[in-house]
Design an enzyme around this catalytic site. Sequence first.
Site, PDB file in Angstrom:
ATOM      1  N   LYS A  12       0.846  -1.204   0.000  1.00 53.52           N
ATOM      2  CA  LYS A  12       0.000   0.000   0.000  1.00 53.52           C
ATOM      3  C   LYS A  12       0.880   1.252   0.000  1.00 53.52           C
ATOM      4  CE  LYS A  12      -0.110  -0.268   5.043  1.00 53.52           C
ATOM      5  NZ  LYS A  12      -0.837  -0.836   6.191  1.00 53.52           N
TER       6      LYS A  12
ATOM      7  N   ARG B 184     -10.209  -0.464  14.503  1.00 55.74           N
ATOM      8  CA  ARG B 184     -10.088   0.296  13.276  1.00 55.74           C
ATOM      9  C   ARG B 184     -11.117  -0.314  12.334  1.00 55.74           C
ATOM     10  NH1 ARG B 184      -4.051   0.854  10.868  1.00 55.74           N
ATOM     11  NH2 ARG B 184      -4.725  -0.934   9.655  1.00 55.74           N
TER      12      ARG B 184
ATOM     13  N   HIS C  37      -5.892  -7.562  12.657  1.00 54.30           N
ATOM     14  CA  HIS C  37      -4.698  -6.711  12.629  1.00 54.30           C
ATOM     15  C   HIS C  37      -4.320  -6.355  14.061  1.00 54.30           C
ATOM     16  CE1 HIS C  37      -1.692  -4.270  10.769  1.00 54.30           C
ATOM     17  NE2 HIS C  37      -2.248  -3.107  11.016  1.00 54.30           N
TER      18      HIS C  37
ATOM     19  N   ARG D 277       1.565 -10.902   6.783  1.00 50.38           N
ATOM     20  CA  ARG D 277       1.403  -9.666   6.006  1.00 50.38           C
ATOM     21  C   ARG D 277       2.474  -8.634   6.332  1.00 50.38           C
ATOM     22  NH1 ARG D 277      -3.711  -9.837   8.302  1.00 50.38           N
ATOM     23  NH2 ARG D 277      -3.122  -7.915   9.374  1.00 50.38           N
TER      24      ARG D 277
ATOM     25  N   TYR E   2      14.964  30.707   5.241  1.00 51.94           N
ATOM     26  CA  TYR E   2      13.868  31.516   5.783  1.00 51.94           C
ATOM     27  C   TYR E   2      14.026  31.745   7.285  1.00 51.94           C
ATOM     28  CZ  TYR E   2      11.386  30.592   1.404  1.00 51.94           C
ATOM     29  OH  TYR E   2      11.025  30.507   0.091  1.00 51.94           O
TER      30      TYR E   2
ATOM     31  N   CYS F  49      13.286  24.190   3.234  1.00 51.72           N
ATOM     32  CA  CYS F  49      12.302  24.857   2.374  1.00 51.72           C
ATOM     33  C   CYS F  49      11.532  23.801   1.585  1.00 51.72           C
ATOM     34  CB  CYS F  49      13.007  25.801   1.405  1.00 51.72           C
ATOM     35  SG  CYS F  49      14.185  26.907   2.198  1.00 51.72           S
ATOM     36  N   MET F  50      10.654  24.250   0.689  1.00 53.42           N
ATOM     37  CA  MET F  50       9.856  23.288  -0.071  1.00 53.42           C
ATOM     38  C   MET F  50      10.737  22.464  -1.020  1.00 53.42           C
ATOM     39  SD  MET F  50       6.415  23.856  -2.344  1.00 53.42           S
ATOM     40  CE  MET F  50       5.451  24.606  -1.062  1.00 53.42           C
ATOM     41  N   ASP F  51      11.773  23.099  -1.568  1.00 52.48           N
ATOM     42  CA  ASP F  51      12.561  22.448  -2.606  1.00 52.48           C
ATOM     43  C   ASP F  51      14.038  22.286  -2.276  1.00 52.48           C
ATOM     44  OD1 ASP F  51      10.189  22.741  -4.294  1.00 52.48           O
ATOM     45  OD2 ASP F  51      10.757  24.856  -4.284  1.00 52.48           O
TER      46      ASP F  51
HETATM   47  C1  LIG Z   1       0.006  -1.764   6.831  1.00 57.39           C
HETATM   48  C2  LIG Z   1      -0.550  -3.054   7.230  1.00 57.39           C
HETATM   49  C3  LIG Z   1       0.278  -4.188   7.356  1.00 57.39           C
HETATM   50  C4  LIG Z   1       1.786  -4.131   7.290  1.00 57.39           C
HETATM   51  O1  LIG Z   1       2.303  -3.570   8.492  1.00 57.39           O
HETATM   52  P1  LIG Z   1       3.877  -3.471   8.749  1.00 57.39           P
HETATM   53  O2  LIG Z   1       3.968  -3.050  10.167  1.00 57.39           O
HETATM   54  O3  LIG Z   1       4.396  -2.439   7.810  1.00 57.39           O
HETATM   55  O4  LIG Z   1       4.453  -4.802   8.487  1.00 57.39           O
HETATM   56  C5  LIG Z   1      -0.339  -5.408   7.583  1.00 57.39           C
HETATM   57  N1  LIG Z   1      -1.692  -5.492   7.695  1.00 57.39           N
HETATM   58  C6  LIG Z   1      -2.492  -4.419   7.619  1.00 57.39           C
HETATM   59  C7  LIG Z   1      -3.959  -4.571   7.776  1.00 57.39           C
HETATM   60  C8  LIG Z   1      -1.954  -3.168   7.389  1.00 57.39           C
HETATM   61  O5  LIG Z   1      -2.762  -2.098   7.328  1.00 57.39           O
END
Ligand SMILES: *Cc1c(COP(=O)(O)O)cnc(C)c1O
Length: 408
Positions: free
Chosen positions: A70, A168, A197, A249, A291, A338-340
């Site tokens: 993601k 969540r 999770h 995951r 700045y 700064c931004m850049d």
């Molecule tokens: C982001 C996420 C992960 C991965 O988490 P890490 O700590 O980066 O390994 C796994 N499962 C879910 C649902 C997540 O949102």
Amino acid sequence: MTREKVRATPQPPATVEATAATRLAPPGDLATATGNINAWAEVDCDALADNVRAIRSTLTPVVDIIAVIKANAYGHGVIPVARVLEREGVERFGVASVSEARDLRAAGISVPIVVLDHVFPSDAELTIANDIECTVHSRALADAFSVAATALGRDAIVHIKVDTGLHRFGNSPADAVDLANYARSLPGVRVQGLWTHLANADEVDDAFTTEQLNRFRSVREQLDWVPYCHIANSAGTLRRPELHFNGVRPGLAIYGICPPNCPDPGLRPALSLKARLARVQRLEPGEGLSYGLTWRAARPSIVGLVPVGYGDGWRRALGNTGSVLVNGQRCPMVGRVCMDQFLVDLTDLPGSPVEGDEVVLLGSQGNERIDANEIAELTGTISWEVVAALLPRIPRIYHRGGIVEDLD
Ligand SMILES: *Cc1c(COP(=O)(O)O)cnc(C)c1O
């Protein structure tokens, strides 16, 4: 007071398109490819592959890796990263949204993909047609999947998320059991996965993980017909083998960053952030810079301009606090970011730094290294945010052993 706008004479269209690909030299060696760009991220594909193997070494052979890619693969550039991980035999990808999954399919990625967060009933047709697995959190959504699956003549593969205490996304244990049984009864819906999770996986005290595991197990006992369970993020994977179930995951660990309080199986950061000095100037004592003139030279000073800023995702909070590597030495960041661009004090560097010299913001140079954890500590955040914050303006260059493979 009014002023006439000065109108520019119309110009013929430029013949050179400034795409990422043309900003860079053609693929070749890394030094040639980066010779004429101000700032870039190097992603080491061998490191990504080695990290998959290192994670794999902590699992029994029956456990899948669901690589979480993601947020643009945590800032690493999702499509090239997905290509590397696909080649490495990762069994599934996890993403947050339908649009992330759709982009992967559009790029020709064929590995199973599961959407971990919210989807709408109106997403059902597109996701089923593209073999995208979704997490179903309501009867209305399950109904939509059934209708779309029946119309398309193929199964909707869905997962049920149990909210075991993170509060969540997902369903309470009782609702999850009810929803899974309901979804199972619908034509065209195949309940493939059951997952949750973790809230505290990388904390010093991860006792709540045990509580979450127990809540998950009690749901699983009532849904023993669901074939595929997955719980563990990176920390859960590395720290607690009892969480491995059918798949893990990992996100952060894939990119070579070990979460806090976890045994490191030999991960290597895949991403380095680099730039070239855009200007080297001498300042007299008392002169200020950037700045607000928050830093003033206390002695005759040499300062370098680094063409990266918060508009690239390099935090303003690092002003007067962080450091970078030039000629293998740490040099303090001075003045505001700064931004850049931002400035660094090069006065104590041996040798004479010049415009074009390489600057390392994340990664190593000589014997020195700056990692995402260091930047996270300095800016009051976590390593996840340091890399995920890097914006697309920074070109990504993918290489193996210094030979460029891909650009993003
Ligand atoms: C982001 C996420 C992960 C991965 O988490 P890490 O700590 O980066 O390994 C796994 N499962 C879910 C649902 C997540 O949102």
